[in-house]
Design an enzyme around this catalytic site. Structure first.
Site: not given
Ligand code: GLY
Length: 346
Positions: A110, A212, A230, A250, A222, A237, A132, A174, A226, A233
């Protein structure tokens, strides 16, 4: 050398940007890494670590191994080594290692602690910060995961010296993303400088991590702001998934995704032709891909609905508002989106 704080009270942690220095643990630790990073850098790391027991768990490299099977493989070893709730994992590698390690740490008994020591540019400027975690499945990328903040992040640019040029460029994508979404002056700095120069690159790492950290501090889970990280992305993706995570790194897929998002922004009047061209030029300066042939427009469109931002079948796109600002846009007509995808093929 600097320390950047993420304050998510009651939880807080530090991001150290400096050469690694000795760390000591009075618990068992497992370093999760891949064969390449282990071969190149494990002795440098081990020189800086003392612990009750140190185990090294090596996982296969590559996005296609970022799956439940690899998580199971790590869990088995943690049970064999009799890890308890005080034990700590160390993610030592790029974004794939970081995401899998953070995810495994969040489910082992856990939840146990983990530390990020990112070794690629992409993981240093983005994925190691903000908690994340996740893995891919057949439905898409990062669709299984948790928000699980690390105890600490150590960013040591020493590791970048052995980075493959494609990996460096993928990280630069990025960095450019961060500037377009949040900071016009930062974008100007990138535009007017050469990121192949390590001292310039170090400045951009510092700035990207600052951005960030601020975004994550404001919106850990998010719910709003946040999601802007993306940008590129949503498209990227799908491209990664359609090419089985083998053709593009990526950051390369994100580069194409940025161009696709820009075409949408352009058609909605959110950026100018000139801004679109400047962004394209910068991505191309670092030899990042800016084109992808979409074989089936309807299929590509359908995959948007698997995006984690989609709610009640409503698509959301992160689009630039000029350079240095961005917005989350929904209710964009299906015809407009499909038209952009169609035009992208021409
Ligand atoms: N890579 C995007 C984020 O961490 O929200």
């Amino acid at each position: 050398m600097s320390i950047i704080n993420i304050d998510l009270s009651p939880m807080a942690y530090k991001i150290h940007i400096k050469p690694l220095s000795p760390m000591s643990f009075n618990t068992k630790i497992a370093i999760i890494t891949n064969p390449k990073i282990s071969g190149l850098h494990i002795s440098y790391l081990l020189k800086n670590i003392t612990a009750k027991e140190i185990h090294i768990i090596t996982i296969n490299d590559g996005e296609k191994y970022k799956n439940m099977q690899t998580v199971d493989f790590i869990l088995e070893q943690l049970f064999n080594y009799k890890f308890d709730r005080d034990s700590t994992l160390i993610a030592f590698g790029g974004g794939i290692v970081g995401d899998i390690t953070g995810f495994t740490a969040s489910i082992y008994q856990r939840g146990i602690d983990y530390i990020q020591i990112p070794t690629t540019l992409l993981s240093q400027v983005d994925s190691s910060v903000g908690g994340k975690t996740g893995i891919n499945n057949t439905f898409g990328k990062n669709l299984i995961g948790t928000f699980n903040q690390p105890n600490c992040v150590y960013i040591d640019t020493h590791f970048l010296s052995t980075l493959d040029i494609r990996e460096t460029r993928a990280g630069i994508a990025e960095i450019i993303k961060m500037a377009i979404c949040f900071d016009h002056n930062f974008f100007e700095f990138i535009k007017n400088n050469n990121l192949n120069d390590i001292s310039i690159l170090q400045k951009t790492i510092q700035k990207s991590v600052e951005i960030k950290a601020r975004v994550v501090t404001e919106d850990e889970k998010e719910k709003g702001q946040r999601a802007k990280l993306n940008y590129g992305h949503t498209f990227g993706h799908i491209i990664e998934n359609q090419t089985n995570y083998t053709k593009y790194l990526h950051g390369e897929a994100v580069s194409i995704g940025i161009i696709m998002a820009n075409k949408l922004a352009l058609s909605l009047g959110l950026i100018s032709k000139q801004e679109d061209a400047i962004i394209t030029k910068i991505l191309q300066k670092y030899e990042l891909p800016t084109y992808y042939k979409i074989d089936n427009i309807d299929e590509f469109y359908k995959q948007f609905f698997l995006d984690k931002k989609t709610k009640n079948q409503k698509l959301k796109f992160i689009l630039p508002l000029g350079i240095g600002n961005s917005a989350i846009k929904e209710d964009i007509d299906e015809k407009i989106i499909k038209n952009i995808l169609r035009n992208f093929n021409e």
